[in-house]
Each structure stands twice: as structure tokens, then as C-alpha cells.
Design a protein around this motif. Structure first.
Motif, PDB file in Angstrom:
ATOM      1  N   GLU A  29      -0.790  29.524  36.582  1.00 23.77           N
ATOM      2  CA  GLU A  29      -1.964  29.124  35.810  1.00 23.77           C
ATOM      3  C   GLU A  29      -2.479  30.289  34.960  1.00 23.77           C
TER       4      GLU A  29
ATOM      5  N   ASP B 248       0.116  31.086  32.081  1.00 17.39           N
ATOM      6  CA  ASP B 248       0.159  30.136  30.975  1.00 17.39           C
ATOM      7  C   ASP B 248      -1.134  30.143  30.174  1.00 17.39           C
ATOM      8  N   SER B 249      -2.269  30.153  30.863  1.00 14.19           N
ATOM      9  CA  SER B 249      -3.549  30.087  30.161  1.00 14.19           C
ATOM     10  C   SER B 249      -3.828  31.364  29.385  1.00 14.19           C
TER      11      SER B 249
ATOM     12  N   THR C 226     -10.435  29.930  27.358  1.00 13.26           N
ATOM     13  CA  THR C 226      -9.588  30.652  28.324  1.00 13.26           C
ATOM     14  C   THR C 226     -10.422  31.319  29.403  1.00 13.26           C
TER      15      THR C 226
ATOM     16  N   GLU D 172     -11.199  28.707  31.965  1.00 13.74           N
ATOM     17  CA  GLU D 172     -10.052  28.446  32.840  1.00 13.74           C
ATOM     18  C   GLU D 172      -9.820  29.604  33.795  1.00 13.74           C
TER      19      GLU D 172
ATOM     20  N   GLY E 212      -7.959  21.914  35.809  1.00 12.11           N
ATOM     21  CA  GLY E 212      -7.340  22.383  34.588  1.00 12.11           C
ATOM     22  C   GLY E 212      -7.301  21.292  33.555  1.00 12.11           C
TER      23      GLY E 212
ATOM     24  N   ARG F  18       0.245  22.187  30.574  1.00 10.35           N
ATOM     25  CA  ARG F  18       0.633  23.593  30.736  1.00 10.35           C
ATOM     26  C   ARG F  18       2.025  23.851  30.166  1.00 10.35           C
TER      27      ARG F  18
ATOM     28  N   GLN G 262       1.592  24.088  26.516  1.00  7.91           N
ATOM     29  CA  GLN G 262       0.901  25.343  26.213  1.00  7.91           C
ATOM     30  C   GLN G 262       1.860  26.524  26.266  1.00  7.91           C
TER      31      GLN G 262
END
Length: 413
Positions: free
Chosen positions: A217, A220-221, A261, A264, A284, A323, A326
């Protein structure tokens, strides 16, 4: 002398006395049960009757040791007083039948040996002390203390202090041997059973899975946000003096990307602070907000959807699909620069298909020390849902394909 009177020996002696104290209620109950069979006589009038009551008490103690919490209490006492390494003892209550049987064996051994040593500790020191001081206090010879008649002789009286000291040393030796016995038996009877080891392995695997999931997580974020912000900032710097409106739009996109971001990031770090509660579903974004991601990704995206995946895909699948897209955009930004990207998301039967393509860049790709985790992370996300993903160059384009099972996609979420 250190083995008999050192710090470890003293702590183990205390552990034995604790076992003797725990055995007293059972001993009193045993004396009540033995009473009808001896004509209701007082068991304390005979040593043999006391041992009989003690023998009846131990099976009763073994039965009570089947309660699950007996093991953690026993393990705590052993760790504190017996000097047994922590890794050799089990943690938590006894759940399986094998663990409870072992705990019952330990509890019986502890109370049995501890009761005997405690009785000796109560009886021997007064008698030994009397022998040590007997030659100094002649008045004690006439007091009915139950001393042997042989002590009336002068030679026996002279040896009485030595006999008293020898009895105290023998008591310490018995306590040390009994403590060593319990310390050796503790890992066998209170150590982890195969079921305990399996449960511990499952807990470690679950913790590792959670850490890996949180790492994906964050990767990726934050990785996508940094790639998008870097591209937007670079483009704004190049046209700073010639296109103020573009710079304003780039700064707005940077602001919104970083704000999203940070939100998150706070959600993921909140799960880390919760410890064990982090085993639940991660919050998410889902495909419902995919348009916002594409609009501020820093690259032109030609998006085509088939079958309304945002509304019909289950939430876990929708979240992982977001995700994957992303991370695909992050790779496109990192390796392809501002080249346009085509994206297609479609529901095909019981699968959600994601296809993303972007032209291969003529410049050398950006290589990070140690390599990236983007593509392996995409594969892990797909595999966890029972799907699969693949990526690679096909002709003059880079193609990412992922297929995620959605079950009956036509039903309600």
C-alpha cells in the motif's frame, strides 16, 4: 556452595515452597476424604496418614490443572524463579488435549515435590538448630523436645552441632536437586506442543502477510504520488516563464495529489499503530474514484471501460484493481515520461480484466538501486485474489495485463 546456596538455588527453593503452599488446600481436602477410611481419626497424628492424604490430594490437583490458564501461570513462575530460557516454554493458555495433559503432569510434579521440600523446610531447621545450640544450653536437655536418648551421652552431645549443620546442608542439597529436577522437566511439560508450534508459525505468517500488504500500500500510493509530482514539477519548471496557466494547473495537481496521498498514508500508518487490529481489510480507494486518479496522473490516459466495473466489481477486487492501475501509471511515468497511456478495464464473464499499454521510451529506463517492487507487487495483489498478472514489452509498446476473479459480477456488491 554456590550450587546449594547461590541466587539461582535460592530462587528455585522459593519456587518449591510456592508449590508446597499451593498443595495445602488439596492436602486438607485429601485429609477430609481419607478420614472416613481411618475411623475419623486425625490424620495429623500419624506420618503415614499424612502421606496418605497427600497421595489423595495430588490426583485432585492434576484435575484442576486442566483449566487453560494454569499453564501461563506456571510458565510465569518458572521463568521468574527457575532460570529456564524463555524460548523453551510455551506462551498462552493450554488449548489442546496434549498441552493440558502435560500441564497437569507439571502441576502435579510441582505440588508433589514442592510439598515434600516445604515439609522438610518447616521441620528440619528447628530440629537442626536445636542440635547446634544444645551443647551451649544444658537446660534444654530436660525439656521434652522429642530428642533421641543418645544425646544424653557426652560424645553424642559434642557431635550434635556437626549433625545439625549436616542436616541443614542435606536439606539445601535436597532442595537444589529438586529445583534442578523441575528446571529440567519444565521445557518438556511446559514447552510448546506441535499444535503450539503450528499456531505460532501461523501467527508469524499472518503478521508477515500484513506487513507485506502494508508495504505494498505504501509503495503504490507514495510511489505513484512521487512519480506524478516529479513529472508535474519538471514540466512546470520548463515552462515557468512562458506558460503561467500550465504552471498553475501543475501546482494544483501537485497539491491535490499530495493531499490525497497524505490521507492514504495516514490510513496505513493508523493500521500499523493498531497492531493486531491491522489484520482486517485495508481502507483505500476503489474504481469509483479512478477518474480522479487518471485526471491527475500527470500523463494523458485513453480510458475505456466495459461492463461498468466500478459498480459491479466486489469491493476487495475494486480496491486491488485501483492499486494495480495506479502502479501501472507509476511505471509508465517512470519509464515512459509523458507518453500517452491506453487503459481498458472490462468485466469478462467472472473476471475483471485490466490492460494498460504505453509506448516504449527511446531513453534509458530509470533504474533504482536494488530494483523496484512495482511489478512484483502487482503480481502479488493478483495472486492473493486468485488471479494473475503479467507485464512486458510487446513490439514497440509496454503492456500490463491483469485478470482478477470477481465471481458473479452481475450481482450486487
Amino acid at each position: 556452595m554456590r550450587r546449594l546456596f547461590g541466587a539461582r538455588a535460592r530462587l528455585r527453593w522459593i519456587h518449591l515452597i510456592l508449590g508446597g503452599a499451593l498443595s495445602m488446600p488439596y492436602f486438607l481436602l485429601g485429609s477430609v476424604l481419607v478420614g472416613p477410611f481411618i475411623g475419623n481419626r486425625n490424620v495429623f497424628t500419624s506420618a503415614s496418614l499424612q502421606f496418605a492424604a497427600f497421595g489423595v490430594a495430588l490426583p485432585i490437583a492434576a484435575l484442576t490443572a486442566f483449566f487453560p490458564l494454569v499453564r501461563p501461570l506456571s510458565v510465569g513462575a518458572v521463568r521468574a524463579l527457575c532460570g529456564v530460557p524463555r524460548g523453551q516454554l510455551a506462551d498462552g493458555p493450554a488449548r489442546s488435549g496434549q498441552a493440558r495433559m502435560r500441564t497437569a503432569g507439571w502441576y502435579t510434579l510441582h505440588l508433589g515435590v514442592g510439598g515434600i521440600i516445604s515439609g522438610m523446610t518447616l521441620a528440619v531447621p528447628p530440629f537442626a538448630g536445636t542440635l547446634v545450640i544444645l551443647p551451649l544450653f544444658t537446660s534444654l536437655r530436660g525439656v521434652p523436645l522429642g530428642l533421641p536418648e543418645v544425646l544424653n551421652h557426652a560424645w553424642a552431645l559434642a557431635l550434635a552441632p556437626l549433625a545439625g549443620i549436616a542436616m541443614l546442608v542435606a536439606l539445601a542439597a535436597c532442595a537444589a536437586l529438586a529445583g534442578e529436577l523441575l528446571a529440567r522437566c519444565a521445557p518438556v511439560l511446559l514447552g510448546p506442543t506441535p499444535a503450539d508450534r503450528l499456531a505460532a508459525a501461523e501467527r508469524r505468517a499472518a503478521d508477515l502477510a500484513v506487513r507485506n500488504r502494508l508495504a505494498r500500500e505504501l509503495h503504490d500510493s507514495v510511489g505513484h504520488a512521487l512519480s506524478a509530482v516529479t513529472l508535474q514539477a519538471g514540466a512546470a519548471r520548463r515552462v515557468l516563464d512562458s506558460d503561467v496557466e500550465f504552471v498553475r494547473e501543475a501546482l494544483t495537481a501537485i497539491e491535490e495529489t499530495t493531499r490525497r496521498t497524505v490521507g492514504e498514508l495516514d490510513a496505513v500508518l493508523g493500521l500499523l499503530r493498531q497492531g493486531e487490529d491491522a489484520h482486517g481489510d485495508l481502507p483505500g480507494p476503489t474504481l469509483d474514484v479512478l477518474d480522479d486518479l487518471l485526471a491527475r496522473s500527470g500523463v494523458k490516459v485513453a480510458y475505456v471501460q466495459d461492463g461498468d466495473p466500478a459498480a459491479r466489481a466486489p469491493e476487495p477486487v475494486s480496491r486491488e484493481a485501483y492499486r494495480i492501475v495506479q502502479e501501472g501509471l507509476s511505471n509508465a511515468l517512470r519509464h515512459g515520461g509523458a507518453a500517452p497511456v491506453s487503459l481498458r478495464i472490462a468485466l469478462c464473464g467472472e473476471e475483471l480484466e485490466i490492460v494498460m499499454e504505453n509506448p516504449l521510451s527511446v531513453r534509458a529506463p530509470v533504474v533504482r538501486p536494488g530494483g523496484g517492487r512495482g511489478l512484483p507487487g502487482i503480481a502479488e495483489r493478483a495472486t492473493l485474489l486468485g488471479g494473475h498478472a503479467e507485464a512486458g514489452a510487446q513490439g514497440d509498446v509496454w503492456r500490463l495485463t491483469a485478470r482478477l476473479p470477481v465471481g458473479n459480477a452481475g450481482g450486487e456488491r
